[in-house]
Design a protein around this motif. Structure first.
Motif, mmCIF file in Angstrom:
data_model
loop_
_atom_site.group_PDB
_atom_site.id
_atom_site.type_symbol
_atom_site.label_atom_id
_atom_site.label_comp_id
_atom_site.label_asym_id
_atom_site.label_seq_id
_atom_site.Cartn_x
_atom_site.Cartn_y
_atom_site.Cartn_z
ATOM 1 N N TRP A 127 -8.689 0.518 -2.905
ATOM 2 C CA TRP A 127 -8.579 1.762 -2.131
ATOM 3 C C TRP A 127 -9.039 1.502 -0.708
ATOM 4 C CZ3 TRP A 127 -6.118 5.759 -4.357
ATOM 5 C CH2 TRP A 127 -6.025 5.752 -5.744
ATOM 6 N N ALA A 128 -8.379 2.148 0.227
ATOM 7 C CA ALA A 128 -8.705 1.971 1.638
ATOM 8 C C ALA A 128 -8.527 3.296 2.361
ATOM 9 C CB ALA A 128 -7.826 0.888 2.273
ATOM 10 N N PRO A 172 -10.238 -4.828 11.123
ATOM 11 C CA PRO A 172 -9.805 -3.518 10.633
ATOM 12 C C PRO A 172 -8.731 -2.838 11.486
ATOM 13 C CG PRO A 172 -11.846 -3.275 11.846
ATOM 14 C CD PRO A 172 -11.505 -4.738 11.890
ATOM 15 N N LEU A 190 -12.458 -4.199 3.032
ATOM 16 C CA LEU A 190 -11.326 -4.732 2.292
ATOM 17 C C LEU A 190 -11.765 -5.744 1.238
ATOM 18 C CD1 LEU A 190 -8.230 -4.814 2.007
ATOM 19 C CD2 LEU A 190 -8.213 -6.645 3.706
ATOM 20 N N ARG A 202 -9.257 0.705 9.942
ATOM 21 C CA ARG A 202 -9.719 0.833 8.565
ATOM 22 C C ARG A 202 -11.238 0.968 8.553
ATOM 23 N NH1 ARG A 202 -11.227 -3.413 6.080
ATOM 24 N NH2 ARG A 202 -9.772 -4.722 7.265
ATOM 25 N N ASP A 206 -15.994 -8.885 6.890
ATOM 26 C CA ASP A 206 -14.698 -8.357 6.498
ATOM 27 C C ASP A 206 -13.608 -8.824 7.464
ATOM 28 O OD1 ASP A 206 -13.054 -7.059 4.813
ATOM 29 O OD2 ASP A 206 -13.680 -5.034 5.338
ATOM 30 N N SER A 222 -13.032 1.534 5.610
ATOM 31 C CA SER A 222 -13.559 1.031 4.332
ATOM 32 C C SER A 222 -13.436 -0.491 4.289
ATOM 33 C CB SER A 222 -12.787 1.645 3.166
ATOM 34 O OG SER A 222 -11.412 1.324 3.270
ATOM 35 N N GLN A 266 0.812 -1.204 0.000
ATOM 36 C CA GLN A 266 0.000 0.000 0.000
ATOM 37 C C GLN A 266 0.854 1.265 0.000
ATOM 38 O OE1 GLN A 266 -3.574 -0.559 2.837
ATOM 39 N NE2 GLN A 266 -2.025 -1.923 3.682
ATOM 40 N N GLN A 320 0.211 5.083 1.171
ATOM 41 C CA GLN A 320 -0.768 5.788 1.994
ATOM 42 C C GLN A 320 -0.342 7.224 2.260
ATOM 43 O OE1 GLN A 320 -1.005 3.381 5.539
ATOM 44 N NE2 GLN A 320 -2.283 1.829 4.579
ATOM 45 N N ARG A 322 -10.356 -4.934 -2.520
ATOM 46 C CA ARG A 322 -10.493 -3.565 -3.021
ATOM 47 C C ARG A 322 -9.136 -2.906 -3.184
ATOM 48 N NH1 ARG A 322 -15.689 -1.477 -2.787
ATOM 49 N NH2 ARG A 322 -17.208 -2.810 -1.721
#
Length: 253
Positions: A204-205, A243, A228, A224, A240, A226, A141, A143, A202
């Motif tokens: 984008w996070a 997070p 995954l 997180r 999910d 959003s 990632q 970020q 996904r």
């Protein structure tokens, strides 16, 4: 010049030794006054310039490294192996802009590698339905993160103790599933299979977090916000993955 004065000067010169005569000649030669050199030159105004950089100045930038462990229970179809098998490593840079003695803004840009390791039990159907010697998901990632920094107490030109309230977002640049299996008798000691570009994750996070630190050391917790797992993606749909990531950071300055 009178004869008496001339006579006294001649007697004075006659009584001088050779070394004294040589020194007198050197001093009386033309250009002798130009033998001096400037050994030290200083600009007094430089001492009064305002220093705008430093740990407690208006601007301060530095690199940092971080590590954290995934926290929280895994999904029913994806039982997690906690500890080092499910962890995140980070390397980034940070810029701080101070507004007052106790309030500042921080901005980060970093690379993060997040790995989820899975228990191989009969309940596991994600990220694959089969059982393996070991299995993990890896996410590379990029970020960006911004935050508000609150400092406590007066201090010198040091970072001091602080609390950061954070918001972050990033792009999942690469994904891979790695599975290791026991080979047949007489074969290699281990067989490893890697699948890259996973369509069920996904790209984008984003999330939020907090950082509590003193000088170069800090404890960090990020969540997180959003999802995954991609809705409708293979190999299975379900709750999910955890997070939370909780860990520490070390500033390189």
């Amino acid at each position: 010049m009178s004869l008496l004065t001339e006579r006294r000067l001649r007697e004075f010169w006659t009584n001088l030794g050779p070394a004294a005569r040589a020194l007198a000649v050197a001093l009386l030669l033309p250009g002798a006054a130009r033998a001096q050199q400037v050994l030290l030159r200083a600009n007094v105004a430089d001492d009064t310039l305002l220093n705008r950089t430093g740990p407690n100045r208006r601007y301060f930038g530095h690199l940092y490294v971080g590590a954290g462990l995934v926290a929280g229970p895994g999904a029913p179809d994806a039982p997690l192996r906690h500890g080092l098998p499910s962890a995140e490593l980070q390397l980034g840079g940070r810029l701080k802009r101070r507004f007052t003695q106790n309030v500042a803004a921080v901005a980060d840009l970093r690379y993060a590698y997040l790995r989820y390791g899975f228990d191989q039990t009969a309940a596991k159907t994600f990220p694959s339905t089969g059982l393996h010697r070991s299995e993990s998901l890896g996410l590379h990632q990029i970020q960006a993160e911004g935050g508000l920094r609150l400092n406590a107490g007066r201090r010198g030109n040091t970072v001091g103790s602080y609390l950061d309230l954070l918001a972050w977002g990033g792009w999942v640049a690469g994904t891979a599933r790695t599975a290791a299996d026991y080979p047949a008798p007489g074969g290699p000691a281990r067989i490893t299979t890697t699948d890259a570009g996973l369509p069920y994750l996904r790209r984008w996070a984003g999330g939020a977090g907090a950082r509590l630190g003193f000088d170069r050391y800090a404890l960090v917790a990020r969540r997180r916000l959003s999802p995954l797992r991609r809705s409708g993606g293979a190999p299975s749909d379900g709750p999910d993955l955890p997070p939370w990531v909780v860990g520490f950071e070390i500033g390189l300055f």
